[in-house]
Write a protein that holds these residues in place. Structure first.
Motif, PDB file in Angstrom:
ATOM      1  N   GLY B 127      28.389  21.547  33.917  1.00 35.60           N
ATOM      2  CA  GLY B 127      29.822  21.994  33.485  1.00 35.60           C
ATOM      3  C   GLY B 127      29.730  22.734  32.086  1.00 35.60           C
ATOM      4  O   GLY B 127      30.293  23.752  31.884  1.00 35.60           O
ATOM      5  N   VAL B 128      28.866  22.094  31.060  1.00 34.51           N
ATOM      6  CA  VAL B 128      28.846  22.707  29.883  1.00 34.51           C
ATOM      7  C   VAL B 128      28.053  24.271  29.738  1.00 34.51           C
ATOM      8  O   VAL B 128      28.563  25.024  29.217  1.00 34.51           O
ATOM      9  CB  VAL B 128      28.057  21.676  28.734  1.00 34.51           C
ATOM     10  N   VAL B 129      26.976  24.205  30.376  1.00 36.44           N
ATOM     11  CA  VAL B 129      26.211  25.366  30.584  1.00 36.44           C
ATOM     12  C   VAL B 129      27.148  26.505  31.390  1.00 36.44           C
ATOM     13  O   VAL B 129      27.344  27.566  30.808  1.00 36.44           O
ATOM     14  CB  VAL B 129      24.998  25.346  31.317  1.00 36.44           C
ATOM     15  N   THR B 130      27.874  26.153  32.376  1.00 41.02           N
ATOM     16  CA  THR B 130      28.815  27.157  32.841  1.00 41.02           C
ATOM     17  C   THR B 130      29.769  27.483  32.060  1.00 41.02           C
ATOM     18  O   THR B 130      30.290  28.672  32.244  1.00 41.02           O
ATOM     19  CB  THR B 130      29.041  26.621  34.381  1.00 41.02           C
ATOM     20  N   ALA B 131      30.539  26.736  31.356  1.00 35.82           N
ATOM     21  CA  ALA B 131      31.433  27.060  30.435  1.00 35.82           C
ATOM     22  C   ALA B 131      31.033  27.835  29.390  1.00 35.82           C
ATOM     23  O   ALA B 131      31.663  28.881  29.264  1.00 35.82           O
ATOM     24  CB  ALA B 131      32.073  25.565  30.012  1.00 35.82           C
ATOM     25  N   ILE B 132      29.751  27.547  29.224  1.00 30.83           N
ATOM     26  CA  ILE B 132      29.100  28.709  28.027  1.00 30.83           C
ATOM     27  C   ILE B 132      29.152  30.149  28.562  1.00 30.83           C
ATOM     28  O   ILE B 132      29.566  31.238  28.395  1.00 30.83           O
ATOM     29  CB  ILE B 132      27.895  28.065  27.313  1.00 30.83           C
ATOM     30  N   GLY B 133      28.630  30.116  30.017  1.00 30.29           N
ATOM     31  CA  GLY B 133      28.457  31.130  30.707  1.00 30.29           C
ATOM     32  C   GLY B 133      29.887  31.875  30.673  1.00 30.29           C
ATOM     33  O   GLY B 133      30.054  33.263  30.798  1.00 30.29           O
ATOM     34  N   GLY B 134      30.855  31.057  30.968  1.00 32.96           N
ATOM     35  CA  GLY B 134      32.326  31.535  31.170  1.00 32.96           C
ATOM     36  C   GLY B 134      32.486  32.406  30.019  1.00 32.96           C
ATOM     37  O   GLY B 134      33.240  33.458  30.102  1.00 32.96           O
ATOM     38  N   ILE B 135      32.511  31.819  28.901  1.00 32.58           N
ATOM     39  CA  ILE B 135      32.724  32.084  27.429  1.00 32.58           C
ATOM     40  C   ILE B 135      32.015  33.507  27.426  1.00 32.58           C
ATOM     41  O   ILE B 135      32.573  34.514  26.862  1.00 32.58           O
ATOM     42  CB  ILE B 135      32.325  31.365  26.397  1.00 32.58           C
ATOM     43  N   THR B 263      42.550  31.956  23.505  1.00 31.54           N
ATOM     44  CA  THR B 263      43.251  31.149  24.605  1.00 31.54           C
ATOM     45  C   THR B 263      42.912  31.613  25.753  1.00 31.54           C
ATOM     46  O   THR B 263      42.535  30.766  26.676  1.00 31.54           O
ATOM     47  CB  THR B 263      44.691  31.336  24.441  1.00 31.54           C
ATOM     48  N   LYS B 264      42.580  32.876  26.181  1.00 36.24           N
ATOM     49  CA  LYS B 264      42.027  33.175  27.459  1.00 36.24           C
ATOM     50  C   LYS B 264      40.703  32.872  27.716  1.00 36.24           C
ATOM     51  O   LYS B 264      40.410  32.362  28.882  1.00 36.24           O
ATOM     52  CB  LYS B 264      42.238  34.810  27.491  1.00 36.24           C
ATOM     53  N   THR B 265      40.207  32.884  26.707  1.00 33.16           N
ATOM     54  CA  THR B 265      38.632  32.448  26.763  1.00 33.16           C
ATOM     55  C   THR B 265      38.380  30.975  27.039  1.00 33.16           C
ATOM     56  O   THR B 265      37.607  30.458  28.035  1.00 33.16           O
ATOM     57  CB  THR B 265      37.618  32.769  25.498  1.00 33.16           C
ATOM     58  N   TRP B 266      39.477  30.314  26.488  1.00 32.07           N
ATOM     59  CA  TRP B 266      39.345  28.764  26.923  1.00 32.07           C
ATOM     60  C   TRP B 266      39.684  28.596  28.510  1.00 32.07           C
ATOM     61  O   TRP B 266      39.171  27.540  29.011  1.00 32.07           O
ATOM     62  CB  TRP B 266      40.331  28.153  26.049  1.00 32.07           C
ATOM     63  N   ALA B 267      40.793  29.178  28.859  1.00 34.92           N
ATOM     64  CA  ALA B 267      40.878  29.353  30.274  1.00 34.92           C
ATOM     65  C   ALA B 267      39.799  29.541  31.179  1.00 34.92           C
ATOM     66  O   ALA B 267      39.415  28.761  32.012  1.00 34.92           O
ATOM     67  CB  ALA B 267      42.235  30.285  30.672  1.00 34.92           C
ATOM     68  N   TYR B 268      39.178  30.569  30.767  1.00 41.60           N
ATOM     69  CA  TYR B 268      37.685  30.896  31.650  1.00 41.60           C
ATOM     70  C   TYR B 268      36.781  29.667  31.347  1.00 41.60           C
ATOM     71  O   TYR B 268      36.108  29.084  32.445  1.00 41.60           O
ATOM     72  CB  TYR B 268      37.297  32.145  30.910  1.00 41.60           C
ATOM     73  N   ALA B 269      36.552  29.322  30.128  1.00 35.98           N
ATOM     74  CA  ALA B 269      35.879  28.240  29.826  1.00 35.98           C
ATOM     75  C   ALA B 269      35.823  27.051  30.985  1.00 35.98           C
ATOM     76  O   ALA B 269      34.948  26.400  31.374  1.00 35.98           O
ATOM     77  CB  ALA B 269      35.645  27.979  28.507  1.00 35.98           C
ATOM     78  N   ILE B 270      37.283  26.481  30.729  1.00 35.50           N
ATOM     79  CA  ILE B 270      37.514  25.293  31.457  1.00 35.50           C
ATOM     80  C   ILE B 270      37.448  25.628  33.075  1.00 35.50           C
ATOM     81  O   ILE B 270      37.123  24.743  33.435  1.00 35.50           O
ATOM     82  CB  ILE B 270      38.918  24.893  30.934  1.00 35.50           C
ATOM     83  N   GLY B 271      38.025  26.858  33.423  1.00 35.28           N
ATOM     84  CA  GLY B 271      37.793  27.030  34.920  1.00 35.28           C
ATOM     85  C   GLY B 271      36.450  26.983  35.313  1.00 35.28           C
ATOM     86  O   GLY B 271      35.867  26.513  36.281  1.00 35.28           O
ATOM     87  N   ALA B 272      35.621  27.563  34.273  1.00 35.00           N
ATOM     88  CA  ALA B 272      34.079  27.638  34.539  1.00 35.00           C
ATOM     89  C   ALA B 272      33.473  26.156  34.618  1.00 35.00           C
ATOM     90  O   ALA B 272      32.406  25.699  35.391  1.00 35.00           O
ATOM     91  CB  ALA B 272      33.351  28.483  33.671  1.00 35.00           C
ATOM     92  N   PHE B 273      34.059  25.391  33.898  1.00 29.58           N
ATOM     93  CA  PHE B 273      33.169  23.955  33.646  1.00 29.58           C
ATOM     94  C   PHE B 273      33.503  23.234  34.958  1.00 29.58           C
ATOM     95  O   PHE B 273      32.468  22.771  35.471  1.00 29.58           O
ATOM     96  CB  PHE B 273      34.265  23.236  32.458  1.00 29.58           C
TER      97      PHE B 273
END
Lengths: 261, 420
Positions: B127-135, B263-273
């Motif tokens: 989840g964390v790695v993917t969230a970083i990927g999302g960011i 804020t948008k990056t957070w949405a991406y990161a949480i979706g990615a998580f």
């Protein structure tokens, strides 16, 4: 009031070009603390362009804007809001699918701290903050003359109420300077009078400065201490409402040159 | 109805949940006892297929944060699914033979090469790695708006699977094992100590009883409930309001002090998580991560779930996700065989699953025509419809009654609801 001290906002030689079009031409403009000043001019005079530069929506081609001792010329909108500049929009831009209360809460965004984990775990600190924010938002709605609309969607509010909600939302950002962009546009005379009373009340009860943009001269004359007139991006007159009203160039800009035969 | 009214309004929202959760938890016990000749659908999904269905629902709820809350059209969500699955592949398998690192993995001999980290930890790490990927994907792309963002995410959704497909020889280093994928991947479990103490299964894949499928089913159900919980809490938080504000009017949101990029990056990161957790879970469930799993279709399929359920509506997305994922893994085949034996003549048999995407397309078109707000619309959208039925109010809401004048702004005028 120490008017001689540094004004709240100083725009120095601000210029904005859109390609070949010169929208604002080396404008100098100041807003003293706790004052109501107006910027008027015919349609297309560059008022909203200038306004958008103050709030970071546009970047000035040249010149500097200093707010409360901080250079905000190149700052993004949210940073400028956080420093204490709140605004409304000429064409109402509420969040239509959010309730009146939520609209105001969004305005508080930069004053709240609740983070992601705190919200997920429902930490007491975050819950308390949310509760207090909601209470404050309800007070702001009441202060702005909005009765029993807290839980209605913004888009379902009456037009005058939408205008007030925009002000309430801007006040929620805790501004030192409130920018109102043609707030009475589209209002009937009754609504306009009520709205200007509200602005006067706002001024009395809160330590903020207000910049009013209007193209209708009558509206600002009663309300403001100083009026600046723009035409084709240039300042053509500045002074008390009375002085400005008698200025030849202002009359010319609004009514055209008198026929001289 | 009378019974319903006796429940205090603030608890009514919990009733469907209190019915649905026990039904879901006990599902493995009664599903085998159900008849296999139910009209049209024949059977309810097997426990094994239910795991896959629920994983899709987890992803749909994750995508809902990006698309439904923040209004960012993401056509490459499958990239997050892939990153999650491959993170599990890297951290819980024998892929990296030159390394021998063990941490909490159950049922893995300490002499086995590769990285073997406890699968529970791997799910979180994925989840964390993917969230970083999302960011990382978000930083350059989220400056774009609307259609442009959709196109770029589409690109990323293609790049990641292509990368894993061709990542078997990066200057001689085998990162992804190419088209063969990474397999086997460790299964989750609680180890011998916890097994002896409280009877938890040692390792899911060779457990009996309960069977591995049941264990995987209950675990993914837990993950789903957790995802839904986080998603609800976030929706009602300061961040959730900011997302919805951005969806509603990005310029105004910025002017109200919301940092748009962050804020948008957070949405991406949480979706990615959540996408990453789902990917890692599928990898451990299938004991493998293969590039063929990460088709572009999946991005669209997940988007269909969000649209069908009602953008931003958690329960709608859960319902629509369950239905569509079920159609995908079992439903269409079952319906097809029912139609073939009961409706179509034996000379004109139709292979229904072949028309899968045509059928989804028709569902979406019908939805857009007859119920564009989704199966269970988001609270606020629903309210918008119901508001018209408010009873008369006893006092005027506002002293000025001039609001019906022409010249009201572009918003609000057309959809204003008469009051009083």
């Amino acid at each position: 009031m120490n008017q001689a001290a540094d004004p709240l906002l100083v725009a120095d030689n601000v210029r904005k070009e859109f390609g070949g079009l010169l929208a604002v031409n080396d404008l100098d403009f100041t807003i003293p603390e706790r004052s109501i000043v107006s910027l008027i001019g015919p349609n297309g005079a560059g008022k909203t362009t200038f306004f958008n530069m103050l709030t970071g929506l546009y970047r000035a081609t040249s010149g500097t804007i200093v707010f409360d001792g901080v250079d905000i010329t190149d700052k993004p909108p949210h940073a400028i809001t956080k420093l204490g500049v709140g605004r409304t929009f000429q064409n109402i831009r509420l969040f239509p699918q959010m309730t009146a209360l939520e609209n105001v809460l969004v305005g508080m965004h930069s004053r709240l701290k609740g983070g992601i984990l705190g919200s997920i775990f429902g930490l007491p600190r975050v819950r308390r903050e949310e509760r207090e924010a909601e209470e404050k938002a309800r007070e702001l709605l009441a202060f702005s003359g909005l009765k029993r609309v807290d839980d209605q969607l913004a888009e379902s509010l009456a037009y005058g109420d939408q205008r007030r909600l925009e002000v309430a939302r801007a006040l929620a950002t805790e501004p030192k300077l409130l920018l109102l962009d043609e707030p009475t546009a589209g209002m009937n005379p009754q609504e306009t009078v009520a709205f200007l009373d509200f602005v006067a009340k706002l001024r009395e009860e809160r330590p903020i400065a207000i910049l009013l943009i209007e193209h209708d001269m009558k509206v600002v004359m009663g309300a403001s201490e100083r009026v600046t007139v723009l035409d084709y991006g240039e300042k053509i007159a500045e002074g008390s409402p009375n002085e400005v009203q008698q200025d030849e160039r202002v009359i010319e800009a609004y009514l055209g040159r008198t026929a001289s035969v | 109805m009378a019974e319903w009214r006796r429940i205090p309004p603030r608890y009514r929202g919990w009733v469907p949940l209190l019915v649905a959760v026990p039904l879901a938890v006990t599902y493995p016990f009664y599903v085998t006892g159900l008849p296999t000749n139910i009209p049209v659908i024949l059977t309810l999904p097997t426990v094994h297929d239910s795991v896959t269905i629920l994983v899709f629902v987890v992803m749909a709820v994750g995508l809902n944060v990006v698309v439904g809350y923040a209004g960012l059209l993401d056509l490459g969500y499958v990239a997050f699914y892939a990153i999650g699955a491959y993170t599990a592949g890297w951290l819980a398998s024998g892929q990296f033979q030159q390394i021998n690192f063990h941490f909490g993995a159950v049922g893995v001999n300490s002499s086995e090469t590769g990285i073997h980290i406890s699968v529970w930890l791997v799910l979180l790490l994925a989840g964390v790695v993917t969230a970083i990927g999302g960011i990382l994907i978000g930083l350059p792309t989220l400056r774009l708006r609307g259609d442009y963002l959709a196109i770029v995410t589409l690109g990323f959704g293609e790049i990641i699977p292509q990368f894993v497909r061709n990542g078997d020889d990066l200057h001689g280093f085998d990162l992804t094992h190419g088209t063969f994928g990474i397999s086997p991947i460790d299964a989750p479990g609680f180890g011998q100590t916890l097994h002896n103490a409280v009877g938890l299964p040692v390792r899911y894949d060779n457990s009996f009883p309960p069977t591995p499928d049941r264990l995987f089913f209950w675990t993914v159900l837990g993950i789903l409930l957790l995802t839904v919980f986080c998603s609800m809490r976030l929706r009602d938080s300061r961040l959730g309001r900011a997302w919805i504000a951005i969806r509603e009017d990005e310029t105004a949101a910025g002017a109200m002090g919301i940092p748009l990029m962050r804020t948008k990056t957070w949405a991406y990161a949480i979706g990615a998580f959540f996408g990453g957790i789902a990917g890692a879970y599928v990898a451990t469930f299938n004991s493998g991560a293969f590039p063929s799993q990460f088709d572009f279709n999946i991005s669209i399929f997940l988007l269909c779930m969000v649209i069908l359920g009602g953008m931003g509506s958690i329960w709608g997305v859960v319902l629509a996700g369950t239905i569509l994922a079920w159609l995908n893994v079992e439903g269409l085949a079952n319906i097809g065989s029912w139609l073939n034996s009961n409706v179509f003549p034996s000379s004109h048999q139709i292979d229904v699953p072949k028309y899968e995407f045509g059928i989804y397309g028709i569902i979406i078109v019908l939805m857009m025509l007859f119920r564009p707000i989704g199966l269970i619309p988001e609270r606020r959208r629903k309210r918008e419809i119901e508001e018209g039925s408010l009873g008369p109010l006893d006092e005027p809401l506002y002293e000025m009654r001039g609001a019906d004048e022409p010249g009201a702004g572009e918003r609000g005028e057309s959809e204003r609801i008469p009051r009083g």
